[in-house]
Scaffold this motif. Structure first.
Motif, PDB file in Angstrom:
ATOM      1  N   CYS A  21       0.835  -1.207   0.000  1.00 15.86           N
ATOM      2  CA  CYS A  21       0.000   0.000   0.000  1.00 15.86           C
ATOM      3  C   CYS A  21       0.871   1.259   0.000  1.00 15.86           C
ATOM      4  N   ILE A  22       0.488   2.223  -0.850  1.00 13.11           N
ATOM      5  CA  ILE A  22       1.249   3.475  -0.909  1.00 13.11           C
ATOM      6  C   ILE A  22       0.466   4.629  -0.285  1.00 13.11           C
ATOM      7  N   GLY A  23      -0.700   4.315   0.283  1.00 10.96           N
ATOM      8  CA  GLY A  23      -1.492   5.346   0.982  1.00 10.96           C
ATOM      9  C   GLY A  23      -2.024   6.433   0.067  1.00 10.96           C
ATOM     10  N   CYS A  24      -2.337   6.066  -1.187  1.00  7.08           N
ATOM     11  CA  CYS A  24      -2.775   7.084  -2.162  1.00  7.08           C
ATOM     12  C   CYS A  24      -4.182   7.589  -1.875  1.00  7.08           C
ATOM     13  N   GLY A  25      -5.014   6.729  -1.276  1.00  5.50           N
ATOM     14  CA  GLY A  25      -6.370   7.152  -0.918  1.00  5.50           C
ATOM     15  C   GLY A  25      -7.414   6.891  -1.995  1.00  5.50           C
ATOM     16  N   TYR A  26      -7.041   6.274  -3.114  1.00  3.08           N
ATOM     17  CA  TYR A  26      -8.021   5.975  -4.168  1.00  3.08           C
ATOM     18  C   TYR A  26      -9.136   5.086  -3.629  1.00  3.08           C
ATOM     19  N   CYS A  27      -8.759   4.104  -2.799  1.00  2.44           N
ATOM     20  CA  CYS A  27      -9.756   3.167  -2.260  1.00  2.44           C
ATOM     21  C   CYS A  27     -10.781   3.909  -1.416  1.00  2.44           C
ATOM     22  N   PHE A  28     -10.330   4.946  -0.726  1.00  2.00           N
ATOM     23  CA  PHE A  28     -11.246   5.724   0.114  1.00  2.00           C
ATOM     24  C   PHE A  28     -12.296   6.421  -0.751  1.00  2.00           C
ATOM     25  N   TYR A  29     -11.852   6.963  -1.882  1.00  2.00           N
ATOM     26  CA  TYR A  29     -12.788   7.645  -2.783  1.00  2.00           C
ATOM     27  C   TYR A  29     -13.741   6.646  -3.424  1.00  2.00           C
ATOM     28  N   ALA A  30     -13.255   5.444  -3.689  1.00  2.00           N
ATOM     29  CA  ALA A  30     -14.075   4.442  -4.380  1.00  2.00           C
ATOM     30  C   ALA A  30     -15.083   3.779  -3.456  1.00  2.00           C
ATOM     31  N   CYS A  31     -14.743   3.649  -2.182  1.00  2.42           N
ATOM     32  CA  CYS A  31     -15.588   2.892  -1.252  1.00  2.42           C
ATOM     33  C   CYS A  31     -16.872   3.650  -0.904  1.00  2.42           C
ATOM     34  N   PRO A  32     -18.054   3.037  -1.130  1.00  3.33           N
ATOM     35  CA  PRO A  32     -19.300   3.734  -0.790  1.00  3.33           C
ATOM     36  C   PRO A  32     -19.580   3.777   0.709  1.00  3.33           C
ATOM     37  N   PHE A  33     -18.813   3.028   1.496  1.00  3.97           N
ATOM     38  CA  PHE A  33     -19.045   2.973   2.946  1.00  3.97           C
ATOM     39  C   PHE A  33     -18.007   3.752   3.745  1.00  3.97           C
ATOM     40  N   GLY A  34     -17.047   4.330   3.095  1.00  3.58           N
ATOM     41  CA  GLY A  34     -16.000   5.071   3.799  1.00  3.58           C
ATOM     42  C   GLY A  34     -15.168   4.172   4.693  1.00  3.58           C
ATOM     43  N   ALA A  35     -15.013   2.919   4.277  1.00  2.82           N
ATOM     44  CA  ALA A  35     -14.316   1.946   5.125  1.00  2.82           C
ATOM     45  C   ALA A  35     -12.803   2.166   5.228  1.00  2.82           C
TER      46      ALA A  35
END
Lengths: 89, 207
Positions: free
Chosen positions: B87-101
């Motif tokens: 993980c590089i901590g880019c935060g893309y997953c945060f933007y993609a996740c509908p639950f803010g997980a």
């Protein structure tokens, strides 16, 4: 008048072709196209061991699965409490 | 075996945050990171509802789709996990996740993001099971011990159910039948006809 007759003849000939073309065009909307993203993501990290691949379950998947199912069932408090009416003395 | 899933029964959740506390305590989650949280809708109004939210371990997980370094993987049981070493901590997953997980611990001054942290369904990560390394990076691996996620097991009202999808769905179904309401929460009626959801769902049940 002669021109109108030819036009009618041509229209009659073209009608079945047109009907066929329209029906084919209409049916093209009925196709089921896979809407999944085409990009294949391949995990590039370390391999993880299975949850049952340890000393407790000794790699026995079915044993682990049945243990998990039994544990899941304990969340049903209707089963934990005796919901039957007490027997009349 | 079915897939591992969570269900939160909004009729039962009393917003005690026991699940949040259990998770933080079990995995020694750092300050500022909440793998699980309780969301309340219409707070303070009559008919308010609370629901416990964390990673839902999606079947077609958007976090996996957007990750530029492909650090996500899915176990046989459908638990979505990730390798923190990649993980590089880019935060893309945060933007993609509908639950803010996905959560990001602060890794320095000026809001510098650390590596992503999220609910693991108490399944650890790609380290040796229950090793010091795994506990440090991902928390405890309860599934390998034959236990369910701590949040679900600690829930006092059993609003939060976790485990084998088929089993917890049948528990929820039995509950709905007993109390005679709650079926309106699921199905097409709720998805497409919100106002008449309750009556439509009852008609569906009758039919």
């Amino acid at each position: 008048m002669i021109g109108a007759g030819r036009w009618q003849q041509n229209a009659r000939r073209a009608a079945p072709v047109l009907v066929f073309a329209v029906s084919v065009l209409g049916l093209s909307g009925c196709g089921e196209i896979d809407q999944k993203a085409k990009t294949e993501k391949i995990y590039s990290g370390k391999k993880d061991a299975e949850a049952y691949d340890n000393t407790k379950f000794a790699g026995d998947k079915s044993k682990w699965e049945s243990a998990m199912v039994e544990r899941s069932k304990t969340q049903n408090e209707y089963n934990r409490t005796d919901t039957k009416k007490p027997a009349a003395n | 075996m079915a897939r591992m899933k969570f269900i939160c029964d909004a009729e039962r959740c009393i917003e005690c945050n026991g699940c949040v506390t259990a998770c933080k305590s079990e995995h020694e989650v750092p300050w500022g990171v909440n793998r699980r949280r309780v969301v309340t809708v219409n707070d303070g109004k009559v008919g308010e509802r609370s629901i416990s939210v964390a990673c839902m371990h999606c079947t077609d997980a958007p976090c996996m789709a957007v990750c530029p370094v492909d650090c996500f993987y899915k176990t046989e049981e459908g638990v979505v996990l990730h390798d923190k070493d990649l993980c590089i901590g880019c935060g893309y997953c945060f933007y993609a996740c509908p639950f803010g997980a996905p959560q990001f611990p602060q890794a320095g001054a000026f809001g510098l993001r650390g590596k992503m942290d999220k609910c693991t369904f108490c399944a650890g990560g790609p380290e040796v099971d229950n090793s010091a390394e795994e506990i440090k990076k991902y928390g405890r691996n309860r599934l390998s011990e034959g236990k369910l996620p701590a949040c679900a097991e600690m829930c006092s009202t059993k609003a939060l159910l976790g485990g084998d999808g088929e089993v917890i769905a049948s528990i929820y179904q039995q509950r709905v039948k007993r109390r005679g309401k709650g079926e309106e929460v699921w199905g097409w009626a709720m998805a497409y006809n919100r106002k008449d959801a309750k009556s439509a769902a009852k008609q569906e049940v009758k039919a």
